[in-house]
Design a protein around this motif. Structure first.
Motif, PDB file in Angstrom:
ATOM      1  N   ALA B  49       0.835  -1.205   0.000  1.00 35.17           N
ATOM      2  CA  ALA B  49       0.000   0.000   0.000  1.00 35.17           C
ATOM      3  C   ALA B  49       0.861   1.244   0.000  1.00 35.17           C
ATOM      4  O   ALA B  49       1.866   1.313   0.702  1.00 35.17           O
ATOM      5  CB  ALA B  49      -0.900  -0.009   1.232  1.00 35.17           C
ATOM      6  N   GLU B  50       0.464   2.231  -0.797  1.00 33.67           N
ATOM      7  CA  GLU B  50       1.216   3.482  -0.840  1.00 33.67           C
ATOM      8  C   GLU B  50       0.469   4.607  -0.147  1.00 33.67           C
ATOM      9  O   GLU B  50       1.029   5.637   0.164  1.00 33.67           O
ATOM     10  CB  GLU B  50       1.447   3.906  -2.296  1.00 33.67           C
ATOM     11  CG  GLU B  50       2.370   3.007  -3.075  1.00 33.67           C
ATOM     12  CD  GLU B  50       2.378   3.423  -4.538  1.00 33.67           C
ATOM     13  OE1 GLU B  50       2.717   4.587  -4.808  1.00 33.67           O
ATOM     14  OE2 GLU B  50       2.010   2.583  -5.385  1.00 33.67           O
ATOM     15  N   PHE B  51      -0.843   4.406   0.032  1.00 31.80           N
ATOM     16  CA  PHE B  51      -1.667   5.506   0.543  1.00 31.80           C
ATOM     17  C   PHE B  51      -2.588   5.040   1.662  1.00 31.80           C
ATOM     18  O   PHE B  51      -2.924   3.861   1.735  1.00 31.80           O
ATOM     19  CB  PHE B  51      -2.585   6.058  -0.555  1.00 31.80           C
ATOM     20  CG  PHE B  51      -1.878   6.458  -1.805  1.00 31.80           C
ATOM     21  CD1 PHE B  51      -1.174   7.655  -1.856  1.00 31.80           C
ATOM     22  CD2 PHE B  51      -1.923   5.644  -2.932  1.00 31.80           C
ATOM     23  CE1 PHE B  51      -0.529   8.032  -3.016  1.00 31.80           C
ATOM     24  CE2 PHE B  51      -1.269   6.015  -4.099  1.00 31.80           C
ATOM     25  CZ  PHE B  51      -0.577   7.218  -4.144  1.00 31.80           C
ATOM     26  N   LEU B  52      -3.027   6.001   2.468  1.00 33.93           N
ATOM     27  CA  LEU B  52      -4.205   5.780   3.297  1.00 33.93           C
ATOM     28  C   LEU B  52      -5.367   6.284   2.435  1.00 33.93           C
ATOM     29  O   LEU B  52      -5.327   7.405   1.931  1.00 33.93           O
ATOM     30  CB  LEU B  52      -4.130   6.592   4.590  1.00 33.93           C
ATOM     31  CG  LEU B  52      -5.314   6.360   5.533  1.00 33.93           C
ATOM     32  CD1 LEU B  52      -5.144   5.033   6.262  1.00 33.93           C
ATOM     33  CD2 LEU B  52      -5.442   7.490   6.549  1.00 33.93           C
ATOM     34  N   TYR B  53      -6.350   5.440   2.214  1.00 31.21           N
ATOM     35  CA  TYR B  53      -7.484   5.824   1.380  1.00 31.21           C
ATOM     36  C   TYR B  53      -8.646   6.265   2.256  1.00 31.21           C
ATOM     37  O   TYR B  53      -8.949   5.605   3.249  1.00 31.21           O
ATOM     38  CB  TYR B  53      -7.953   4.641   0.525  1.00 31.21           C
ATOM     39  CG  TYR B  53      -6.912   4.127  -0.442  1.00 31.21           C
ATOM     40  CD1 TYR B  53      -6.875   4.586  -1.753  1.00 31.21           C
ATOM     41  CD2 TYR B  53      -5.982   3.184  -0.038  1.00 31.21           C
ATOM     42  CE1 TYR B  53      -5.921   4.105  -2.642  1.00 31.21           C
ATOM     43  CE2 TYR B  53      -5.022   2.705  -0.919  1.00 31.21           C
ATOM     44  CZ  TYR B  53      -4.989   3.171  -2.221  1.00 31.21           C
ATOM     45  OH  TYR B  53      -4.043   2.706  -3.105  1.00 31.21           O
ATOM     46  N   ILE B  54      -9.272   7.362   1.897  1.00 32.93           N
ATOM     47  CA  ILE B  54     -10.472   7.810   2.622  1.00 32.93           C
ATOM     48  C   ILE B  54     -11.578   7.959   1.578  1.00 32.93           C
ATOM     49  O   ILE B  54     -11.443   8.736   0.625  1.00 32.93           O
ATOM     50  CB  ILE B  54     -10.227   9.160   3.316  1.00 32.93           C
ATOM     51  CG1 ILE B  54      -9.037   9.043   4.272  1.00 32.93           C
ATOM     52  CG2 ILE B  54     -11.475   9.613   4.079  1.00 32.93           C
ATOM     53  CD1 ILE B  54      -8.439  10.368   4.661  1.00 32.93           C
ATOM     54  N   ILE B  55     -12.638   7.204   1.766  1.00 33.28           N
ATOM     55  CA  ILE B  55     -13.643   7.124   0.708  1.00 33.28           C
ATOM     56  C   ILE B  55     -14.577   8.337   0.685  1.00 33.28           C
ATOM     57  O   ILE B  55     -15.164   8.702   1.706  1.00 33.28           O
ATOM     58  CB  ILE B  55     -14.470   5.834   0.852  1.00 33.28           C
ATOM     59  CG1 ILE B  55     -13.533   4.625   0.742  1.00 33.28           C
ATOM     60  CG2 ILE B  55     -15.584   5.769  -0.202  1.00 33.28           C
ATOM     61  CD1 ILE B  55     -14.219   3.292   0.864  1.00 33.28           C
ATOM     62  N   ILE B  56     -14.675   8.975  -0.479  1.00 29.85           N
ATOM     63  CA  ILE B  56     -15.643  10.058  -0.666  1.00 29.85           C
ATOM     64  C   ILE B  56     -16.933   9.464  -1.200  1.00 29.85           C
ATOM     65  O   ILE B  56     -18.025   9.796  -0.777  1.00 29.85           O
ATOM     66  CB  ILE B  56     -15.116  11.121  -1.667  1.00 29.85           C
ATOM     67  CG1 ILE B  56     -13.811  11.730  -1.162  1.00 29.85           C
ATOM     68  CG2 ILE B  56     -16.170  12.209  -1.892  1.00 29.85           C
ATOM     69  CD1 ILE B  56     -13.141  12.645  -2.184  1.00 29.85           C
ATOM     70  N   LYS B  57     -16.791   8.545  -2.146  1.00 29.66           N
ATOM     71  CA  LYS B  57     -17.959   7.877  -2.686  1.00 29.66           C
ATOM     72  C   LYS B  57     -17.534   6.531  -3.248  1.00 29.66           C
ATOM     73  O   LYS B  57     -16.444   6.407  -3.786  1.00 29.66           O
ATOM     74  CB  LYS B  57     -18.594   8.742  -3.794  1.00 29.66           C
ATOM     75  CG  LYS B  57     -19.988   8.285  -4.139  1.00 29.66           C
ATOM     76  CD  LYS B  57     -20.790   9.344  -4.864  1.00 29.66           C
ATOM     77  CE  LYS B  57     -22.196   8.776  -5.077  1.00 29.66           C
ATOM     78  NZ  LYS B  57     -23.023   9.604  -5.914  1.00 29.66           N
TER      79      LYS B  57
END
Lengths: 203, 606
Positions: B49-57
């Motif tokens: 993983a390269e990112f922390l993902y935060i879901i918008i939609k």
């Protein structure tokens, strides 16, 4: 062919070689989305109040490299337009001089294509400042999101009229609408439209 | 999204609200928005993983091998572990076209290092994780009042005087500070006492006590206090319990202010206190019945406001005890009051009853008395409670049943019988009796019987193993890969978790001679005695609370729709956080069962 010719003519008019980069190369997968807030809808007499711009690289909107500037207008903003964009005179006290803003903007976008919603207007507003400054109009390729939307939509309803209002397109594409309208916010939403349209074949 | 909107969005996602303004600004400055088509694999055990993902939609699924174990949707973030530990056992795949924020690994790790509580959320052990998630739940769901602490309320400046101070002088100081009472310190047989308007009125006006004399002798003591960081709700319970109008607020034992009931009530529209007063003032059974109905309305309102369920349970217990006591005093003639002891047992004794629970009560009668004298009163008592809306006990564990209304010596005989060669029924009778709490009459009798239980069971390893065995009788509904084992999407939380914890803790408490009746206090005592490790005990208490919460939530939903109660909860109705909490709780239950098996050598009994 005609476009290339016009572009060539435009290039020849450039009177400041420091701006050669506007005609140079750019990273292939990058475009710029931008939006302006103005004192009114007449490019001849109205002025830019703020510019919001973002880079799109592939399928990513680089909000971490956003561009947002407020511009000091030459005279006080009238009440009617304050009601629309909610930028008050006091908000622009620390704004930059129009020419500084335009120079920074040009360096941000480089030669990348520019994407926008009714971008013709925004480009006219920019041209109003750079024509006297550099002798040219904005040479970057222009991409109209409502145009892409229209073309994809019309395939399926060839006879119909297509509603091209901003919020209608957002909704039709299933995109989240964020808060208030300001230059940067609108640029982010326009960027989403652009990416989504690039990734779908039908609507 | 403008900076402002983005900040608000991020703050709505736990634990980002823990970040300072500067830190959140940094995070926002470092984030990009990305778009992914359905079926894109974001990262997997093969690609880190390269990112922390935060879901918008959109939605993302987490897969362990080919099994979908978790779904993330709007507002969820993932996957901190993969970033912290640099690898992931699971794959994250886009289930529904995704628009998300991406925070680069390096920026995320920098944030972790700059903010300790933010870091703690991601790295902390389970108990804390649940606690921290719940705290968040409180702050979003609960009305401000319920979460507010004493220090958040308006506190009156205290007027503190020495015992030698004259009454007049003290009153002047009180007037000057606009306090409503006077704290007297260093009295003859107390460190702090209190003088209120009514005390002055009684002594000075009615009894003509010299207004220039020292104030010390007229002060009331001991004073009731509450710590500033305690919940306002507990202050309310205290007002209700002691029928007082003001409470002295302390910080680490030092007096810092006075909390007035009026100030508290102005927050609290439902006036629980009024019900307590109504109960206290009730002179007829009808008036008492009215008060008990008002209570039910208050509970409904409290729940509608999203009050934490164990507070509701505490409140119900506190007030039901008052109703029991008052009713006992109304029905039983005064001369008989102290020749018997009215007790509540089982979940009522543990103060864990929710909504309207079955009656589980009994009467212990003095050996010198003729037990039959009480019989008609107790029959009436049960009838009235049924009329008040307390359903009769299915097992007939009620004072109207002669088995549960008898002299002390008979109970002693039964205790002996329960402990020798017990049947399953005897074990359960002993279990609920062991949870008993005295609500009216002579409390000493219950204490004596409990002492005899401890005496009977002390050192009886085989008996204790049989008693504790019930705790491990049911399978915990969780599989090897921490997947929930549900039947038609339903899970029995009582068999699966609540009962094992209650019975296990009860067994340990019986063995250790612990007198507390509620599970959480028993757990605290077990820590104190060194039987349970503090971290594990904390996790166990949290798991217990989680299960009770989920059950009550389910029950209240059903009471709204009119379906019958049971202990099954529908897992499709739970959100992601609740599912996580449920799984974590069952994991803890399993760990506790292992501990019990080892502690009581359960493998030795079959």
């Amino acid at each position: 062919m005609l476009k290339r010719l016009l572009n060539h003519l435009n290039h020849k008019k450039l009177n400041d070689e420091r701006y050669e980069f506007l005609f140079g190369d750019y990273p292939e997968d990058e475009v710029i989305v931008f939006d302006t807030e103005t004192t009114g809808l007449n490019p001849k007499k109205d002025e830019i109040l703020s510019i919001g711009a973002l880079k799109i690289k592939g399928n990513k909107i680089l909000t971490s490299e956003k561009f947002e500037l407020f511009v000091k207008p030459s005279c006080d903003i009238n009440e009617e337009s304050i009601k629309i964009h909610q930028i008050r005179n006091i908000d622009l006290q620390n704004g930059c001089e129009p020419l500084d803003a335009i120079v920074q903007f040009l360096h941000f976008i480089g030669a990348r294509p520019v994407v926008g919603y009714y971008i013709e207007f925004d480009v006219k507003m920019i041209n109003k400042y750079i024509k006297p400054l550099l002798g040219i109009t904005l040479p970057n390729r222009q991409i109209e999101v409502s145009g892409i939307y229209h073309d994809k939509k019309i395939k399926f309803i060839p006879e119909g009229t297509i509603d091209l209002r901003f919020d209608v397109i957002m909704k039709d594409l299933g995109l989240p609408i964020f808060g208030k309208h300001d230059a940067l916010n609108d640029a982010v939403m326009t960027a989403m439209m652009y990416i989504k349209l690039q990734n779908i074949s039908k609507i | 999204m403008s900076m402002y909107d983005l900040e608000a969005f991020l703050r709505s996602i736990h634990p980002f609200q823990l970040l300072s303004k500067q830190e959140i600004g940094k995070a926002i400055g470092a984030m990009n928005i990305a778009y992914y088509k359905k079926d894109t694999t974001l990262f997997s055990p093969q690609s880190s993983a390269e990112f922390l993902y935060i879901i918008i939609k959109g939605e993302v699924g987490e897969y362990y091998e080919d099994e979908l174990i978790k779904v993330y949707s709007k507002g969820n973030s993932f996957d901190a572990d993969a970033l912290i530990y640099g690898k992931s056992d699971d794959s994250f795949v886009v289930l529904e076209e995704l628009i998300c924020y991406e925070l680069k690994k390096v920026d995320f790790l920098t944030l972790l290092d700059s903010n300790a509580s933010f870091k703690a959320y991601f790295i902390q052990d389970l108990a804390n994780k649940i606690q921290s998630a719940k705290q968040k739940e409180y702050t979003t769901e609960l009305s401000g009042f319920m979460m507010a602490r004493v220090q958040d309320s308006y506190l009156h400046e205290p007027t503190i005087v020495e015992k030698e101070c004259s009454i007049m002088d003290a009153l002047r100081q009180m007037e000057h500070k606009k306090s409503s009472c006077i704290i007297v310190q260093n009295g003859d047989d107390y460190t702090h006492g209190i003088v209120t308007d009514s005390v002055v009125r009684r002594h000075v006006l009615f009894n003509e006590y010299d207004k220039n004399a020292a104030i010390g002798p007229i002060a009331l003591h001991p004073i009731i206090t509450i710590e500033v960081d305690d919940y306002l709700f507990n202050a309310l319970l205290s007002f209700t319990k002691h029928s007082i109008k003001r409470i002295v607020v302390t910080r680490k034992g030092e007096i810092v202010g006075i909390l007035e009931q009026l100030d508290l009530l102005s927050y609290f529209a439902n006036h629980t206190y009024l019900v307590a007063v109504q109960i206290r003032k009730a002179e007829t059974i009808d008036e008492l019945k009215q008060a008990s109905f008002d209570l039910i309305n208050i509970i409904k309102k409290l729940h509608a406001k999203g009050t934490k369920v164990d507070y509701i349970a505490k409140l119900i217990s506190e007030i039901n005890e008052k109703i029991y006591e008052k009713l006992y005093h109304m029905i039983v003639p005064k001369e008989l009051w102290h020749k018997a002891c009215l007790i509540v047992m089982g979940s009522e004794g543990r103060k864990e009853q929710m909504l309207k629970t079955d009656q589980d009560n009994a009467l212990i009668i003095d050996d010198d008395m003729d037990a039959s004298v009480y019989e008609p009163y107790m029959k009436r008592f049960t009838e009235v409670l049924i009329d008040f809306g307390f359903p009769p006990c299915e097992g007939n564990i009620m004072v109207s049943n002669a088995y549960w209304c008898k002299p002390m010596r008979e109970y002693k005989k039964e205790i002996t019988r329960w402990c020798d060669m017990p049947s399953m029924e005897d074990v359960m009778n002993l279990a609920i009796f062991f949870d008993a709490l005295c609500v009216a009459g002579e409390a000493k009798m219950l204490a004596e019987l409990k002492a005899s239980i401890f005496e009977r069971t002390r050192g009886q390893d085989v008996f204790m193993a049989n008693f504790a065995k019930a705790a491990v009788a049911f399978e915990t509904p969780i599989g090897m890969f921490t997947n929930l084992i549900a039947n038609n999407n339903k899970i029995d939380v009582k068999k699966g978790g609540i009962f094992p914890i209650v019975q296990g803790i009860r067994s340990l408490s019986l063995q250790q001679g612990i007198e507390e009746t509620d599970t959480v206090s028993r757990i605290k005592e077990l820590i104190h005695k060194g039987i349970l490790d503090e971290d594990f005990a904390g996790a166990l208490a949290e798991a217990f609370d989680t299960l009770l919460n989920l059950r009550l939530k389910d029950r209240l939903a059903r009471s709204a729709s009119g379906t019958a109660f049971d202990n099954l909860i529908d897992i499709t109705a739970l959100n992601q956080l609740e599912l996580e909490l449920l799984k974590d709780s069952f994991k803890i239950v399993n760990k506790f069962k292992k501990f019990l098996s080892h502690h009581f050598k359960l493998s030795m009994v079959s």
